[in-house]
Scaffold this motif. Structure first.
Motif, PDB file in Angstrom:
ATOM      1  N   ASP A 270       0.814  -1.221   0.000  1.00  0.00           N
ATOM      2  CA  ASP A 270       0.000   0.000   0.000  1.00  0.00           C
ATOM      3  C   ASP A 270       0.843   1.265   0.000  1.00  0.00           C
ATOM      4  O   ASP A 270       0.383   2.329  -0.390  1.00  0.00           O
ATOM      5  CB  ASP A 270      -0.996  -0.014   1.175  1.00  0.00           C
TER       6      ASP A 270
ATOM      7  N   HIS B  55       2.330   2.344  -4.039  1.00  0.00           N
ATOM      8  CA  HIS B  55       1.487   2.591  -5.205  1.00  0.00           C
ATOM      9  C   HIS B  55       2.148   3.462  -6.284  1.00  0.00           C
ATOM     10  O   HIS B  55       2.264   3.067  -7.437  1.00  0.00           O
ATOM     11  CB  HIS B  55       0.171   3.226  -4.755  1.00  0.00           C
TER      12      HIS B  55
ATOM     13  N   GLN C  70       5.240   2.014  -7.722  1.00  0.00           N
ATOM     14  CA  GLN C  70       4.919   0.938  -8.655  1.00  0.00           C
ATOM     15  C   GLN C  70       4.527   1.513 -10.016  1.00  0.00           C
ATOM     16  O   GLN C  70       4.939   0.999 -11.060  1.00  0.00           O
ATOM     17  CB  GLN C  70       3.755   0.069  -8.128  1.00  0.00           C
TER      18      GLN C  70
ATOM     19  N   ASP D  33      -3.132   3.022 -14.684  1.00  0.00           N
ATOM     20  CA  ASP D  33      -3.523   1.613 -14.597  1.00  0.00           C
ATOM     21  C   ASP D  33      -2.654   0.741 -15.481  1.00  0.00           C
ATOM     22  O   ASP D  33      -2.256  -0.353 -15.091  1.00  0.00           O
ATOM     23  CB  ASP D  33      -4.977   1.446 -15.021  1.00  0.00           C
TER      24      ASP D  33
ATOM     25  N   LEU E 170       0.643   0.329 -13.872  1.00  0.00           N
ATOM     26  CA  LEU E 170       0.562  -0.587 -12.742  1.00  0.00           C
ATOM     27  C   LEU E 170       0.482  -2.028 -13.234  1.00  0.00           C
ATOM     28  O   LEU E 170       1.050  -2.939 -12.631  1.00  0.00           O
ATOM     29  CB  LEU E 170      -0.649  -0.258 -11.864  1.00  0.00           C
TER      30      LEU E 170
END
Lengths: 248, 155
Positions: A144, A147, A150, B61, B64
């Motif tokens: 968490d 984020h 990542q 998105d 990710l």
């Protein structure tokens, strides 16, 4: 009954026996002064389901096996035979004639190269030690909290993948381009698609082209898959001259 | 779908194969000669299909997803641990259909839109392309050890 038009050939075209088109209707020709349109009967507005789209492509693929054919876009329906003769063959004779001569003795062969996701990403990591280190660092951060890191990491991966894809794509194109008369690049649908190119190839050069594609399939076997389509009619090489309002 | 690759004694020759539905859609709706007023077919749905295939790029998105894909890679399967395991891994993931995500989407969409009255090649369409010629992929696998060596040497 309206006629669906598949393409235009020379009037001396020999159609394969039992050639069937949309709705299994027999394919025939409408000829005028050396040119012939390949047609079959169809309803007012044919449906564009899988069966009809495939039938259109298969008719053209079967004819192009042995003869030059100018493909029409799917869905061209003309009310009757006189309209086909007049609005297509007579009205556009000069352009159709020129295209048929220019494309005489050629076929289109399409090469698509797609990375396999995992194999390509593995290769990306192999080539980029900083990305490998970044991956290790991220593994030690709680999910968490990571984020944005990542997302950043993914962005770097995407960029590296794109660089690799464009380098590989260019290399493959460089190997095939000298063997063709012209080539036309198509859309790349994802970062894993690195080549989607139509090649205009002389019939007698097909064997050499097959070999070259074989060599590419072997060389890139480890990270991707080569799909080799054809022979197709010269879909990508019948662009019409700009400024001719009769053609879209 | 015909087998698209054969291997002669000392040379790997690829033979072109007929187009699948997705290939056909790409060319016959977009390319080829047109006389505008005679195009009668309704192309509703086709735009959707093209757009669908292109949304893959440039969103958080997406990034990710890249990160997630890279993170789940098991690098121990690669490199020095030997080729057979790597190849086994590829085959397995292929069978689960994890590869070629975007293209898969297009094809699914295509069969939704156009209906699947041609059921016998449905299975074929949905499989990742690399597994289509099953006999040739065996050959590819057997020939890959040399290409692997060569590629590594080049890089």
């Amino acid at each position: 009954m309206p006629l669906h038009v598949y393409g235009v050939t020379r009037a001396d075209v020999v159609l394969p026996d039992g050639l069937q088109g949309l709705y299994d209707a027999p394919v025939t020709t409408v000829a005028d002064d050396g040119l012939a349109a390949l047609v079959s009967e169809c309803p007012e507005a044919p449906t564009a389901r899988r069966a009809e789209l495939m039938a259109h492509a298969r008719v053209l693929e079967q004819v192009v096996e042995a003869q030059t054919v100018l493909p029409m876009q799917f869905g061209m329906c003309m009310p009757d035979e006189p309209t086909v003769r007049h609005d297509l063959l007579v009205a556009h004779r000069p352009r159709l004639g020129t295209l048929l001569s220019e494309l005489d003795g050629t076929v289109q062969l399409t090469v698509k190269v797609v990375y396999r996701e995992d194999d390509a990403l593995r290769e990306v990591l192999h080539r980029s030690p900083p990305l490998l280190r970044m991956r290790e660092r991220l593994a030690s951060i709680p999910a968490d909290a990571a984020h944005f890191k990542q997302a950043e990491f993914g962005q770097e991966v995407a960029a590296e993948l794109e660089r690799m894809g464009s380098r590989d794509g260019t290399e493959i194109l460089g190997a095939l381009a000298p063997l063709c008369l012209a080539h036309a690049e198509g859309k790349l649908l994802s970062p894993y698609h690195i080549l989607n190119t139509a090649f205009l190839v002389r019939r007698e050069a097909r064997t050499r082209f097959d070999e070259a594609v074989g060599a590419i399939a072997e060389q890139w076997n480890e990270v991707g898959t080569v799909r080799y389509l054809g022979p197709q009619p010269p879909y990508s090489f019948v662009d019409l001259e700009a400024g001719d309002p009769a053609w879209a | 779908m015909t087998v698209s690759a054969t291997q002669s004694p000392n040379r790997y020759v690829e033979r072109p194969a007929p187009s699948s539905l997705a290939d056909v859609v790409e060319v016959i709706l977009d390319k080829g000669l047109v006389i505008d007023i005679y195009v009668r077919v309704s192309l509703v749905g086709i735009e959707l299909l093209t757009i669908d295939a292109r949304i893959v790029v440039a969103s958080v998105d997406t990034y990710l997803r890249f990160a997630e894909a890279v993170n789940r890679l098991d690098l121990k399967d690669d490199g020095t641990s030997g080729l057979p395991e790597l190849m086994g891994d590829i085959t397995e993931s292929g069978a689960k259909g994890k590869t070629s995500g975007a293209l898969e989407g297009v094809k699914d969409k295509a069969s939704e839109i156009f209906g699947s009255d041609d059921d016998e090649d449905d299975e074929d369409e949905k499989r990742p392309p690399k597994r289509r010629p099953s006999s040739s992929s065996t050959r590819k696998r057997s020939s890959s050890s040399s290409s692997r060596t060569r590629k590594k040497a080049e890089s």
